[in-house]
Design a protein around this motif. Sequence first.
Motif, PDB file in Angstrom:
ATOM      1  N   GLU A   6       0.853  -1.184   0.000  1.00 15.72           N
ATOM      2  CA  GLU A   6       0.000   0.000   0.000  1.00 15.72           C
ATOM      3  C   GLU A   6       0.890   1.236   0.000  1.00 15.72           C
ATOM      4  OE1 GLU A   6      -3.332   0.040   2.722  1.00 15.72           O
ATOM      5  OE2 GLU A   6      -3.489  -2.138   2.631  1.00 15.72           O
ATOM      6  N   ASP A   7       0.861   1.949  -1.106  1.00 14.71           N
ATOM      7  CA  ASP A   7       1.700   3.135  -1.276  1.00 14.71           C
ATOM      8  C   ASP A   7       1.255   3.850  -2.546  1.00 14.71           C
ATOM      9  OD1 ASP A   7       3.705   4.989  -0.835  1.00 14.71           O
ATOM     10  OD2 ASP A   7       5.369   3.628  -1.278  1.00 14.71           O
ATOM     11  N   LYS A   8       1.682   5.100  -2.688  1.00 14.12           N
ATOM     12  CA  LYS A   8       1.401   5.817  -3.931  1.00 14.12           C
ATOM     13  C   LYS A   8       2.464   5.441  -4.964  1.00 14.12           C
ATOM     14  CE  LYS A   8       3.998   9.938  -2.701  1.00 14.12           C
ATOM     15  NZ  LYS A   8       3.941  11.328  -2.344  1.00 14.12           N
ATOM     16  N   PRO A   9       2.131   5.604  -6.245  1.00 13.10           N
ATOM     17  CA  PRO A   9       3.100   5.266  -7.289  1.00 13.10           C
ATOM     18  C   PRO A   9       4.299   6.217  -7.234  1.00 13.10           C
ATOM     19  CG  PRO A   9       0.916   5.633  -8.225  1.00 13.10           C
ATOM     20  CD  PRO A   9       0.859   6.036  -6.802  1.00 13.10           C
ATOM     21  N   PRO A  10       5.475   5.743  -7.593  1.00 16.17           N
ATOM     22  CA  PRO A  10       6.634   6.629  -7.633  1.00 16.17           C
ATOM     23  C   PRO A  10       6.477   7.665  -8.758  1.00 16.17           C
ATOM     24  CG  PRO A  10       7.201   4.463  -8.481  1.00 16.17           C
ATOM     25  CD  PRO A  10       5.802   4.375  -7.956  1.00 16.17           C
ATOM     26  N   GLN A  11       7.033   8.834  -8.540  1.00 15.43           N
ATOM     27  CA  GLN A  11       6.893   9.908  -9.526  1.00 15.43           C
ATOM     28  C   GLN A  11       7.472   9.526 -10.885  1.00 15.43           C
ATOM     29  OE1 GLN A  11       5.037  12.795  -9.018  1.00 15.43           O
ATOM     30  NE2 GLN A  11       5.277  12.869 -11.245  1.00 15.43           N
ATOM     31  N   TRP A  12       8.562   8.765 -10.914  1.00 16.87           N
ATOM     32  CA  TRP A  12       9.145   8.382 -12.209  1.00 16.87           C
ATOM     33  C   TRP A  12       8.156   7.573 -13.047  1.00 16.87           C
ATOM     34  CZ3 TRP A  12       9.296   3.316 -13.474  1.00 16.87           C
ATOM     35  CH2 TRP A  12       9.341   2.367 -12.439  1.00 16.87           C
ATOM     36  N   LEU A  13       7.336   6.741 -12.395  1.00 10.71           N
ATOM     37  CA  LEU A  13       6.348   5.954 -13.118  1.00 10.71           C
ATOM     38  C   LEU A  13       5.248   6.867 -13.662  1.00 10.71           C
ATOM     39  CD1 LEU A  13       5.138   3.325 -14.145  1.00 10.71           C
ATOM     40  CD2 LEU A  13       4.138   2.978 -11.865  1.00 10.71           C
ATOM     41  N   LEU A  14       4.780   7.807 -12.848  1.00  5.95           N
ATOM     42  CA  LEU A  14       3.755   8.748 -13.308  1.00  5.95           C
ATOM     43  C   LEU A  14       4.290   9.597 -14.464  1.00  5.95           C
ATOM     44  CD1 LEU A  14       2.262   9.855  -9.871  1.00  5.95           C
ATOM     45  CD2 LEU A  14       1.400   8.109 -11.450  1.00  5.95           C
ATOM     46  N   ASP A  15       5.566   9.975 -14.390  1.00 11.80           N
ATOM     47  CA  ASP A  15       6.185  10.728 -15.494  1.00 11.80           C
ATOM     48  C   ASP A  15       6.228   9.892 -16.773  1.00 11.80           C
ATOM     49  OD1 ASP A  15       6.567  12.852 -13.751  1.00 11.80           O
ATOM     50  OD2 ASP A  15       8.689  12.393 -13.387  1.00 11.80           O
ATOM     51  N   ASN A  16       6.569   8.609 -16.639  1.00  8.18           N
ATOM     52  CA  ASN A  16       6.582   7.710 -17.807  1.00  8.18           C
ATOM     53  C   ASN A  16       5.198   7.598 -18.426  1.00  8.18           C
ATOM     54  OD1 ASN A  16       9.293   7.216 -17.394  1.00  8.18           O
ATOM     55  ND2 ASN A  16       9.020   5.118 -16.685  1.00  8.18           N
ATOM     56  N   ILE A  17       4.184   7.476 -17.578  1.00  6.09           N
ATOM     57  CA  ILE A  17       2.809   7.381 -18.083  1.00  6.09           C
ATOM     58  C   ILE A  17       2.435   8.672 -18.804  1.00  6.09           C
ATOM     59  CG2 ILE A  17       0.379   7.128 -17.471  1.00  6.09           C
ATOM     60  CD1 ILE A  17       1.374   5.454 -15.013  1.00  6.09           C
ATOM     61  N   ALA A  18       2.787   9.823 -18.207  1.00  6.45           N
ATOM     62  CA  ALA A  18       2.441  11.124 -18.793  1.00  6.45           C
ATOM     63  C   ALA A  18       3.056  11.311 -20.185  1.00  6.45           C
ATOM     64  CB  ALA A  18       2.894  12.245 -17.859  1.00  6.45           C
ATOM     65  N   SER A  19       4.218  10.737 -20.417  1.00  3.57           N
ATOM     66  CA  SER A  19       4.866  10.886 -21.725  1.00  3.57           C
ATOM     67  C   SER A  19       4.526   9.743 -22.685  1.00  3.57           C
ATOM     68  CB  SER A  19       6.383  10.996 -21.551  1.00  3.57           C
ATOM     69  OG  SER A  19       6.906   9.796 -21.022  1.00  3.57           O
ATOM     70  N   SER A  20       3.616   8.868 -22.275  1.00  2.00           N
ATOM     71  CA  SER A  20       3.241   7.721 -23.104  1.00  2.00           C
ATOM     72  C   SER A  20       2.067   8.073 -24.021  1.00  2.00           C
ATOM     73  CB  SER A  20       2.846   6.537 -22.211  1.00  2.00           C
ATOM     74  OG  SER A  20       1.563   6.743 -21.644  1.00  2.00           O
ATOM     75  N   THR A  21       1.615   7.082 -24.766  1.00  2.00           N
ATOM     76  CA  THR A  21       0.443   7.254 -25.631  1.00  2.00           C
ATOM     77  C   THR A  21      -0.808   6.653 -24.988  1.00  2.00           C
ATOM     78  OG1 THR A  21       0.973   5.194 -26.789  1.00  2.00           O
ATOM     79  CG2 THR A  21       1.823   7.250 -27.750  1.00  2.00           C
ATOM     80  N   ASP A  22      -0.748   6.286 -23.718  1.00  5.39           N
ATOM     81  CA  ASP A  22      -1.892   5.684 -23.030  1.00  5.39           C
ATOM     82  C   ASP A  22      -3.094   6.618 -23.140  1.00  5.39           C
ATOM     83  OD1 ASP A  22      -3.727   5.026 -20.702  1.00  5.39           O
ATOM     84  OD2 ASP A  22      -2.233   3.432 -20.485  1.00  5.39           O
ATOM     85  N   LYS A  23      -4.226   6.080 -23.593  1.00  7.48           N
ATOM     86  CA  LYS A  23      -5.398   6.933 -23.822  1.00  7.48           C
ATOM     87  C   LYS A  23      -6.000   7.498 -22.530  1.00  7.48           C
ATOM     88  CE  LYS A  23      -8.441   2.975 -24.511  1.00  7.48           C
ATOM     89  NZ  LYS A  23      -9.262   2.283 -25.495  1.00  7.48           N
ATOM     90  N   LEU A  24      -5.685   6.903 -21.380  1.00 11.28           N
ATOM     91  CA  LEU A  24      -6.184   7.417 -20.106  1.00 11.28           C
ATOM     92  C   LEU A  24      -5.074   8.057 -19.270  1.00 11.28           C
ATOM     93  CD1 LEU A  24      -8.610   4.511 -19.116  1.00 11.28           C
ATOM     94  CD2 LEU A  24      -9.195   6.744 -20.082  1.00 11.28           C
ATOM     95  N   LYS A  25      -3.976   8.447 -19.906  1.00  6.52           N
ATOM     96  CA  LYS A  25      -2.826   8.942 -19.158  1.00  6.52           C
ATOM     97  C   LYS A  25      -3.148  10.151 -18.281  1.00  6.52           C
ATOM     98  CE  LYS A  25      -0.818  11.651 -22.933  1.00  6.52           C
ATOM     99  NZ  LYS A  25       0.372  11.730 -23.808  1.00  6.52           N
ATOM    100  N   SER A  26      -4.142  10.939 -18.637  1.00  4.63           N
ATOM    101  CA  SER A  26      -4.481  12.105 -17.805  1.00  4.63           C
ATOM    102  C   SER A  26      -5.053  11.682 -16.448  1.00  4.63           C
ATOM    103  CB  SER A  26      -5.467  13.018 -18.533  1.00  4.63           C
ATOM    104  OG  SER A  26      -6.699  12.352 -18.740  1.00  4.63           O
TER     105      SER A  26
END
Length: 161
Positions: A6-26
Amino acid sequence: MFKIIEDKPPQWLLDNIASSTDKLKSNYTLERLKLEQMICFCMLYEDEKIIGFSGLQKFEGNTARVNSRCYITPEYRQYKVRSERIRYPWKYLAPYQIKVAENLGYTKLFWSTELYKRPEKTMNLTIEYASQYIPKGWQYKRLGHKVINGVKQEVCEILKS
């Protein structure tokens, strides 16, 4: 070896998602994860590698949402034949969150998914798979379509029997 922390995601992972093409990245920023609404937020690991995350979110009344803000890393997304696929959110995260909710006295939970190319079929296949791992004394009940937070979604209740 799989484990849930139980923890929040690391910022590096959120940054990777933000720069991805994932349609729900927002949905996957610290603000949009709605951590303040989460009863628990779970990170799923295989050894030390992050598979994904999701939360058990407080909702209306005495109801909570399972696998809220669910994300699986691209390395663990599977596009195999149905019988060979591991659906990590339903094999690991949902059972864990249902047990947390049960320990807190919840008897009614739900999960939802946005409508995609295969409405109803995706929901039915997920219920079929998830039923193998649901904690004893709980059952899935398909509800159909509802608008949640302004988005039309397919919804399934998870009820304590």
